[in-house]
Design a protein around this motif. Structure first.
Motif, short mmCIF file in Angstrom:
data_model
loop_
_atom_site.label_atom_id
_atom_site.label_comp_id
_atom_site.label_asym_id
_atom_site.label_seq_id
_atom_site.Cartn_x
_atom_site.Cartn_y
_atom_site.Cartn_z
N UNK A 181 0.61 -1.20 0.06
CA UNK A 181 0.01 0.00 0.05
C UNK A 181 0.98 1.42 -0.03
N UNK A 182 2.13 1.09 0.50
CA UNK A 182 2.76 2.34 0.72
C UNK A 182 4.10 2.11 -0.39
N UNK A 183 5.24 2.04 -0.05
CA UNK A 183 6.62 2.02 -0.76
C UNK A 183 6.39 1.34 -1.91
N UNK A 184 6.16 0.00 -2.00
CA UNK A 184 6.17 -0.50 -3.08
C UNK A 184 5.09 0.08 -4.26
N UNK A 185 3.88 0.62 -3.75
CA UNK A 185 3.04 1.19 -4.52
C UNK A 185 3.55 2.48 -5.07
N UNK A 186 4.33 3.19 -4.37
CA UNK A 186 4.95 4.37 -5.08
C UNK A 186 5.81 4.19 -6.05
N UNK A 187 6.50 3.37 -5.95
CA UNK A 187 7.47 2.86 -6.84
C UNK A 187 6.96 2.40 -8.17
N UNK A 188 5.64 1.74 -8.14
CA UNK A 188 4.93 1.06 -9.41
C UNK A 188 4.24 2.37 -10.16
N UNK A 189 3.56 3.30 -9.05
CA UNK A 189 3.06 4.36 -9.50
C UNK A 189 3.95 5.20 -10.44
N UNK A 190 5.03 5.70 -10.06
CA UNK A 190 6.27 6.49 -10.68
C UNK A 190 6.52 5.80 -12.02
N UNK A 218 -0.38 -4.62 -23.54
CA UNK A 218 -1.53 -5.56 -23.17
C UNK A 218 -1.56 -5.86 -21.78
N UNK A 219 -2.60 -6.38 -21.23
CA UNK A 219 -2.76 -6.89 -19.73
C UNK A 219 -1.61 -7.88 -19.28
N UNK A 220 -1.36 -8.82 -20.39
CA UNK A 220 -0.30 -9.68 -20.10
C UNK A 220 1.09 -8.95 -19.97
N UNK A 221 1.35 -8.17 -20.92
CA UNK A 221 2.64 -7.37 -20.96
C UNK A 221 2.76 -6.53 -19.83
N UNK A 222 1.79 -5.71 -19.54
CA UNK A 222 1.59 -4.96 -18.31
C UNK A 222 2.12 -5.67 -17.01
N UNK A 223 1.41 -6.70 -16.80
CA UNK A 223 1.78 -7.26 -15.74
C UNK A 223 3.24 -7.82 -15.45
N UNK A 224 3.56 -8.43 -16.83
CA UNK A 224 4.92 -8.95 -16.89
C UNK A 224 6.15 -7.74 -16.58
N UNK A 225 5.78 -6.56 -17.03
CA UNK A 225 6.76 -5.42 -16.94
C UNK A 225 6.85 -4.62 -15.53
N UNK A 226 5.41 -4.73 -14.90
CA UNK A 226 5.23 -3.59 -13.89
C UNK A 226 4.28 -4.19 -12.48
N UNK A 227 4.10 -5.57 -12.54
CA UNK A 227 3.28 -6.08 -11.50
C UNK A 227 3.83 -7.55 -11.11
N UNK A 228 4.78 -8.34 -12.02
CA UNK A 228 5.41 -9.41 -11.76
C UNK A 228 6.10 -9.73 -10.65
N UNK A 229 6.77 -8.76 -10.46
CA UNK A 229 7.86 -8.81 -9.45
C UNK A 229 7.69 -8.00 -8.30
N UNK A 230 6.39 -7.41 -8.05
CA UNK A 230 6.17 -6.61 -6.79
C UNK A 230 4.71 -6.87 -6.56
N UNK A 231 4.06 -6.79 -5.23
CA UNK A 231 2.73 -6.91 -4.80
C UNK A 231 2.38 -5.51 -4.53
N UNK A 232 1.29 -4.90 -5.31
CA UNK A 232 0.73 -3.55 -4.85
C UNK A 232 -0.91 -3.74 -4.88
N UNK A 233 -1.47 -2.92 -3.89
CA UNK A 233 -2.87 -3.07 -3.72
C UNK A 233 -3.56 -1.90 -3.75
N UNK A 234 -4.26 -1.12 -4.46
CA UNK A 234 -5.21 -0.01 -4.18
C UNK A 234 -6.20 -0.04 -5.09
#
Length: 566
Positions: free
Chosen positions: A304-313, A396-412
């Motif tokens: 919710x905090x640090x990792x989310x800020x990294x992904x958002x930026x 694509x959803x698949x490529x987006x997940x691979x590049x931005x979400x596959x290596x980190x857990x975020x929730x918002x």
């Protein structure tokens, strides 16, 4: 350059602490750790390794997007009395006299004594090692030490510091054939004054000091520069699961008295010593660190905090690139700093601070392109949903997940791309302006006017407002502390460190510190019951690296304490 200088080595306290009053105070502390070391291990220490904590004066949550920050070392530090284990040592000698064995104790009874030894890797991983692989970091070297990143203990940071020395200075080929190539067994006694979990980088200080201790006891300090120690400490701290950009280690290693560092990360890590004007202003000023006593569990709250800020930026950088017509490959994950350079057409070697300032000022209006339309979202909401974010990315959803979400857990529910971008670019600009105020003051002669402090304070206040409302990395208690600091007379006050708790840093007239702390104590409810040492641990004044606190290593004469603390 400061990073190319050797690690300072002193042979007396007056060399390490030129201010006689500071030397006298520290002499009592050093005397205690030396005497206690001899009681516990049965012999005198050979060295004392020292690393200070740090306070980030300005530039929060922008280092991981490769913009610069402005940290300074503080007077609070970690000390390690250390020396080779001797056969005459007291209990535990049998274990520590194994190859490279370590016996570590702490003056704080909260931390239990630890004994461990590295092992030469002569075979593949055991079944237990494979089973623990998900939670244990192993050295990619000839040596093996377990560090469980799921349950970090105080000795984990000692082991992290040891790993870098083992990997760099004790290669497998020599270790297997030459006993002289083995690390020596070591006795360590720790004491520290950096509050843990406060945002003042006690963990970085522990790793830096531990790395220094193992270097010196093994006679490996020759040729090690401040820059190479920063690199080693950065790599070592990754072994406890901290992917540091180098800000904390650079401040702890490179800073000098009354100076801060302008640390930049693009296209590579670099650090420039900047003299602070506070010793020459009228009134003279110091920085006061105040712990909110709110501890943010970074492991639990990261999504919710640090990792989310990294992904958002990171996603914000791609979306902005799309809107600006900057072509990106499907697997690229550039930061805002990289996008800025591409938009400006700047060379890979980067811009100097003046050029970067002009570039950011030109670029700031483009950030508005990230502000989403108001239609179809709650009143005042400036974020985007996950589906909207994927669409804006052009992936694509698949490529987006691979590049931005596959290596980190975020929730918002809503991702704040616009707010985070606005914070990043305005904060990066404030860092450069803070540097400019300091450099102009340094170029002036004589006593400096109070207006210098007012300008620095205004930038600190603006930084906190941005951290609170755009980065949203503050919390109600920290906001309250900053308001109290201002009402108590601070020129400026802001959150420092990762946030969601931790410390504030305030710029305060030196002759008003006592009055300032008393007003904050009376106004901040968690402080009202604190007295004496407990209050001094929660709120304290510091001069950046005052009394040579930027010097990280002190060679200890065996009779060094004979003239101190009597």
């Amino acid at each position: 350059m400061a990073a190319q200088l050797p690690i300072p080595v002193f042979t007396s306290l007056d060399q390490a602490f030129p201010d006689l009053q500071t030397a006298a105070v520290q002499g009592v502390r050093y005397k205690e750790v030396v005497e206690e070391y001899e009681k516990r291990f049965g012999h005198k220490p050979t060295y004392i390794a020292r690393a200070p904590g740090r306070v980030n004066l300005i530039g929060e949550h922008i280092d991981y997007v490769l913009f610069g920050a402005f940290p300074a070392a503080i007077e609070r530090d970690i000390l390690i009395a250390c020396g080779p284990s001797l056969p005459s040592s007291t209990s535990g000698a049998a274990e520590t006299l194994t190859v490279g064995g370590v016996r570590a104790e702490n003056l704080n009874p909260k931390y239990a004594p630890q004994t461990f030894a590295p092992m030469l890797k002569t075979a593949g991983p055991s079944a237990q090692e494979e089973a623990d692989a998900a939670s244990t970091v192993h050295a990619e070297s000839a040596w093996h030490l377990d560090i469980n990143t799921r349950e970090l203990r105080w000795e984990s940071y000692i082991k992290a510091g040891y790993y870098g020395v083992l990997s760099r200075f004790f290669p497998a080929a020599l270790a297997e054939t030459d006993k002289q190539a083995h690390p020596v067994p070591v006795d360590l006694l720790f004491t520290g004054s950096v509050p843990s979990g406060s945002g003042l980088s006690s963990s970085a200080a522990m790793v830096v000091a531990s790395t220094l201790a193992f270097l010196t006891v093994n006679n490996k300090l020759d040729g090690v520069t401040k820059g190479s120690l920063v690199e080693m400490a950065m790599e070592n701290e990754k072994r406890v699961g901290v992917n540091s950009g180098g800000l904390d280690q650079a401040a702890s290693v490179i800073c000098t008295p009354h100076s801060a560092l302008y640390v930049t990360f693009y296209p590579k890590l670099d650090a420039e010593l900047i003299p602070l004007p506070t010793p020459r202003t009228s009134p003279r000023a110091v920085f006061v660190c105040a712990n909110s006593l709110v501890v943010s569990d970074k492991v639990v709250s990261a999504k919710w905090h640090y990792n989310l800020r990294v992904v958002e930026t990171l996603v914000g950088a791609r979306v902005l690139a799309n809107k600006l017509g900057i072509t990106l490959g499907p697997n690229e994950r550039p930061t805002f700093r990289v996008i800025l350079s591409r938009w400006l057409g700047a060379p890979e070697s980067g811009l100097d601070a003046d050029g970067l300032k002009v570039g950011i000022e030109r670029f700031l209006p483009e950030v508005e392109k990230l502000r989403p339309p108001r239609e179809g979202r709650p009143a005042g909401e400036e974020g985007v949903t996950l589906d909207e974010m994927v669409e804006l990315s052009g992936l694509s959803k698949e490529q987006f997940h691979k590049v931005y979400l596959s290596w980190v857990e975020v929730e918002t529910e809503y991702f704040q791309l616009y707010k985070r971008a606005r914070h990043v670019f305005t904060e990066a600009l404030r860092v450069i302006e803070f540097r400019e105020v300091c450099l102009r003051a340094n170029a002036a002669s004589g006593e400096l006017p109070e207006d210098t402090l007012v300008k620095l304070g205004e930038l600190m206040d603006q930084s906190h407002e941005s951290c609170s409302t755009l980065c949203e990395s503050s919390c109600p208690e920290v906001d309250a502390l900053c308001r109290l600091a201002k009402s108590a007379g601070a020129f400026g006050s802001r959150i420092t460190g990762a946030g969601w708790g931790g410390c504030t840093v305030s710029l305060v007239a030196e002759d008003k510190v006592g009055e300032f702390i008393q007003k904050v104590k009376e106004g901040y409810e968690p402080y009202r019951a604190l007295e004496g040492e407990k209050l001094r641990e929660a709120i304290f004044a510091t001069k950046p690296s005052a009394g040579a606190f930027g010097e990280l290593f002190v060679a200890l004469l065996l009779d060094m304490c004979s003239c101190w603390g009597q």
